[in-house]
Enzyme design. Sequence first.
Site, short mmCIF file in Angstrom:
data_model
loop_
_atom_site.label_atom_id
_atom_site.label_comp_id
_atom_site.label_asym_id
_atom_site.label_seq_id
_atom_site.Cartn_x
_atom_site.Cartn_y
_atom_site.Cartn_z
N LYS A 157 3.15 9.63 10.40
CA LYS A 157 2.74 9.29 9.03
C LYS A 157 1.62 10.23 8.65
CE LYS A 157 1.66 5.41 7.28
NZ LYS A 157 1.05 4.08 7.07
N GLU A 181 -3.34 9.64 -0.70
CA GLU A 181 -2.47 10.28 0.29
C GLU A 181 -1.41 11.16 -0.35
OE1 GLU A 181 -1.14 7.29 3.01
OE2 GLU A 181 -3.17 6.82 3.65
N LYS A 233 -3.75 5.74 15.39
CA LYS A 233 -4.76 6.45 14.62
C LYS A 233 -5.92 6.76 15.56
CE LYS A 233 -3.78 4.17 10.18
NZ LYS A 233 -4.27 3.15 9.22
N GLU A 281 5.31 -1.77 8.18
CA GLU A 281 4.00 -1.73 8.83
C GLU A 281 3.09 -2.82 8.25
OE1 GLU A 281 0.14 1.23 8.70
OE2 GLU A 281 2.14 2.12 8.53
N GLN A 312 0.79 -1.23 0.00
CA GLN A 312 0.00 0.00 0.00
C GLN A 312 0.83 1.28 0.00
OE1 GLN A 312 -3.97 -0.01 1.92
NE2 GLN A 312 -2.99 1.30 3.42
N ARG A 371 -5.27 9.21 8.30
CA ARG A 371 -6.00 8.20 7.54
C ARG A 371 -6.03 8.63 6.09
NH1 ARG A 371 -8.56 4.31 10.86
NH2 ARG A 371 -8.26 3.08 8.97
N SER A 372 -6.44 7.73 5.21
CA SER A 372 -6.48 8.08 3.78
C SER A 372 -7.55 9.12 3.50
CB SER A 372 -6.69 6.84 2.92
OG SER A 372 -7.84 6.13 3.35
#
EC number: 4.2.1.11
Length: 424
Positions: free
Chosen positions: A387, A204, A336, A284, A162, A365-366
């Site tokens: 991130k 993203e 998150k 991850e 991803q 988050r996306s």
Amino acid sequence: MTAITDIIAREILDSRGNPTVEVDVYLEDGSMGRAAVPSGASTGAHEAVELRDGGKRYLGKGVQKAVDAANTEIFDAIGGIDAENQIQIDNIMIELDGTPNKSRLGANAILGVSLAVAKAAAQASGLPLYRYVGGASACLLPVPMMNIINGGAHADNPIDFQEFMILPVGADTIAEAVRMGSEVFHTLRKELAAQGHNTNVGDEGGFAPGLKSAPEALDFIMKSIEKAGYKPGDDMCLGLDCASTEFFKDGKYVLEGEGRTLESGAMAEYLAELAAKYPIISIEDGMAEDDWDGWKTLTDLTGKKTQLVGDDLFVTNSARLRDGIRMGVANSILVKVNQIGSLTETLDAVNTAHKAAYTAVMSHRSGETEDSTIADLAVATNCGQIKTGSLSRSDRLAKYNQLIRIEEGLGPQAQYAGRSIIRG
């Protein structure tokens, strides 16, 4: 003077054009805190529930039920309480919901109120959010994990993994780290275009070229780091988010882009080989969320020298994290806020990780908004890593820009985590 006097929640749109919850919390002294809730594309089965309306409106993705819950039932329960009593307020909302995964009121309603309460209290105290939450010791600026090539659920291309990320560990400041990342990002754009790949960006902000394998993506990034004038493994390291649950089918890892299917042990060995060949310091979700045996194999193979981050594995949940710690699985947790659904539980997960010598990575988050709360939380918790996407799209850059402001505000107190995050 800091009692909660009003809650105004509303439905807004996130960076993917889907509805999400935004909450304003007002206090007796006139202070106001506002928070917008993010949402994910690849979500773990064990996450708190994001309440959606169903039906035709917004193709079933409306959040009016969550908005109504915040405006009525939640306000009735916490109205008049001092906003500085964060733990009490969060616990009241959790008990009011009454489910193990916040599915009745919605984690999106509870989180929106929780974060807005903290921001209102910070404003009332005259402190920036990172200082209000983190206290006097909050001075560590995180290394950004910049997602510059997207695959998997974040892009319409054959790449199985991803996210392919760069980590500017050689920078001295967050401002310099952002500059270094930007230079590599724009160099990568030129390299991809020169090879005939499209340079459209994914959810993203990273590129989503039609590459077929992880090594092909990593080779492009390595070349771009060097062409930008930096040394891979020294100035700039690499990170992966495999999001392996997305391609874990019938007990096997189906890498369609690479044209092969791997057993759990073989998948762990493949990741260990990649970490040995490239300057990959963080992986991850290398294994699927419930493949605990696979996670143990991967941890035994490369856990001493590679950060192994549990996202879908731990879902910012202290109970699942404690299970992982007890089993010796992974060595880091992705944090998150909307996976668990309240600020108190988020901070508890970070504290649980740090007590066990696990690292913590604050994450977006996306589906994001212009809200930059996670930048403050990364500094407040001394995570040392964040991130928050690539070097394009204002929903991603809002967090980088806030970190630059925080660094400026800290002055000589500011410390950039840099190479201290590297294991081994």
